[in-house]
Design a protein around this motif. Sequence first.
Motif, PDB file in Angstrom:
ATOM      1  N   ASN A  16      -0.492 -11.865   4.248  1.00 41.36           N
ATOM      2  CA  ASN A  16      -1.053 -10.520   4.226  1.00 41.36           C
ATOM      3  C   ASN A  16      -2.566 -10.555   4.432  1.00 41.36           C
ATOM      4  O   ASN A  16      -3.277 -11.311   3.777  1.00 41.36           O
ATOM      5  CB  ASN A  16      -0.746  -9.836   2.889  1.00 41.36           C
ATOM      6  CG  ASN A  16      -1.443  -8.493   2.766  1.00 41.36           C
ATOM      7  OD1 ASN A  16      -1.237  -7.615   3.593  1.00 41.36           O
ATOM      8  ND2 ASN A  16      -2.275  -8.343   1.757  1.00 41.36           N
ATOM      9  N   LYS A  18      -4.122  -7.349   4.862  1.00 40.30           N
ATOM     10  CA  LYS A  18      -4.519  -5.969   4.601  1.00 40.30           C
ATOM     11  C   LYS A  18      -5.225  -5.866   3.253  1.00 40.30           C
ATOM     12  O   LYS A  18      -5.045  -6.701   2.366  1.00 40.30           O
ATOM     13  CB  LYS A  18      -3.303  -5.043   4.580  1.00 40.30           C
ATOM     14  CG  LYS A  18      -2.439  -5.057   5.822  1.00 40.30           C
ATOM     15  CD  LYS A  18      -1.302  -4.060   5.656  1.00 40.30           C
ATOM     16  CE  LYS A  18      -0.338  -4.120   6.832  1.00 40.30           C
ATOM     17  NZ  LYS A  18       0.502  -5.343   6.781  1.00 40.30           N
ATOM     18  N   ARG A  86       6.320  -8.932  -1.029  1.00 40.79           N
ATOM     19  CA  ARG A  86       5.995  -9.626   0.223  1.00 40.79           C
ATOM     20  C   ARG A  86       6.627  -8.918   1.423  1.00 40.79           C
ATOM     21  O   ARG A  86       6.007  -8.804   2.486  1.00 40.79           O
ATOM     22  CB  ARG A  86       6.454 -11.081   0.165  1.00 40.79           C
ATOM     23  CG  ARG A  86       5.586 -11.972  -0.713  1.00 40.79           C
ATOM     24  CD  ARG A  86       6.101 -13.411  -0.699  1.00 40.79           C
ATOM     25  NE  ARG A  86       6.032 -13.984   0.638  1.00 40.79           N
ATOM     26  CZ  ARG A  86       4.982 -14.622   1.145  1.00 40.79           C
ATOM     27  NH1 ARG A  86       3.891 -14.756   0.395  1.00 40.79           N
ATOM     28  NH2 ARG A  86       4.998 -15.112   2.360  1.00 40.79           N
ATOM     29  N   LEU A  89       4.830  -5.801   2.394  1.00 42.39           N
ATOM     30  CA  LEU A  89       3.558  -6.063   3.065  1.00 42.39           C
ATOM     31  C   LEU A  89       3.721  -6.396   4.545  1.00 42.39           C
ATOM     32  O   LEU A  89       2.730  -6.629   5.237  1.00 42.39           O
ATOM     33  CB  LEU A  89       2.838  -7.235   2.384  1.00 42.39           C
ATOM     34  CG  LEU A  89       2.426  -7.036   0.926  1.00 42.39           C
ATOM     35  CD1 LEU A  89       1.788  -8.303   0.387  1.00 42.39           C
ATOM     36  CD2 LEU A  89       1.472  -5.868   0.779  1.00 42.39           C
ATOM     37  N   LYS A  90       4.949  -6.406   5.023  1.00 41.90           N
ATOM     38  CA  LYS A  90       5.197  -6.787   6.415  1.00 41.90           C
ATOM     39  C   LYS A  90       4.472  -5.833   7.363  1.00 41.90           C
ATOM     40  O   LYS A  90       4.173  -4.680   7.021  1.00 41.90           O
ATOM     41  CB  LYS A  90       6.695  -6.767   6.704  1.00 41.90           C
ATOM     42  CG  LYS A  90       7.314  -5.370   6.701  1.00 41.90           C
ATOM     43  CD  LYS A  90       8.810  -5.421   6.914  1.00 41.90           C
ATOM     44  CE  LYS A  90       9.420  -4.027   7.011  1.00 41.90           C
ATOM     45  NZ  LYS A  90       9.213  -3.231   5.801  1.00 41.90           N
TER      46      LYS A  90
END
Length: 316
Positions: A16, A18, A86, A89-90
Amino acid sequence: MPIKSFNRLAECMPENRKTVLWVYHTGRCGSTALSQAFNALPNAVAMSEPLCFISLLQSFSDKELSYIYNLEVKKQYRKLFQSIVRVLLKPSLKDADILVIKHPAFDSLSHIDLVAEFFPEFKIIFMYRDAKPQISSLYRAIGNTDMAVALTKVVSRNAVLSNLFPFIKPIDLEYDRCYICEEHIEWLYAREKKRPICELGIFSVGYSETCYHYRQAVQNKLMPIMAFKYELFRNNLQQLAALFDHMELRFTEEQSSLMHKALELDSQEHSDISRALVAKKQVTITPSMIAEANESLEYFGLPKWGESITLPNTVN
């Protein structure tokens, strides 16, 4: 998908990059409006109360809270929570470098220790408002629904029906905010044994428990966390600027304009709890109901019904 396969899938997710804002809240405090404001930005994606967290809690609650006390089940729960986040968060279709995840209100703050352990880079905030307007607003929106309470209990706790309708959760799940503290569970059951708690009383338990655990999180210094109070936050651009500062991002005039316009809209406009529909609802809150609310507020060390509250780290 089997859980083992899901965990392997999560491990394959790209790293990630972001900026992630994790929003905890009491409900009826402007958190949905904030999600709407972030979705108005071209570089942001906001998820409002993903159902995966509700499903996770309900699945493990069926094991009679053993995911707290049984080490093996707790290990499974922790791994599955990490995998769920997780996957959330893709990469999305929208080219975003800001991701906002608004956690479900009914078990808000239950996962803060896991977020601190697995995702220490996340930025966390807590949103709330004074007890009387918050609990009254929730009661006005979904109160007086005894039949609905009974039906949602039947559906969500039935092995077959809960799989057919995974989006249905018990309306009285406000109780489950006590599930992470055995002492609070015992207090709640002892209280209900004396007399059934009314819906307003149930909502007050949820509000009080959430505020309590926020204070505990601040005291334990799990992660840097800031609080935004609805009475101060609504339509206040300085509060938005403080939020972006907490996220370590620059707050531009364009972002300010887009978010301000979005905040003026009814974030629940096309739902059963839109401003217009809720305003039409006639509800009666009796002195005995207020007494029940005060019983919860007092137990958790909060100001009484009608009094103002300012929690630690509140942006003023």
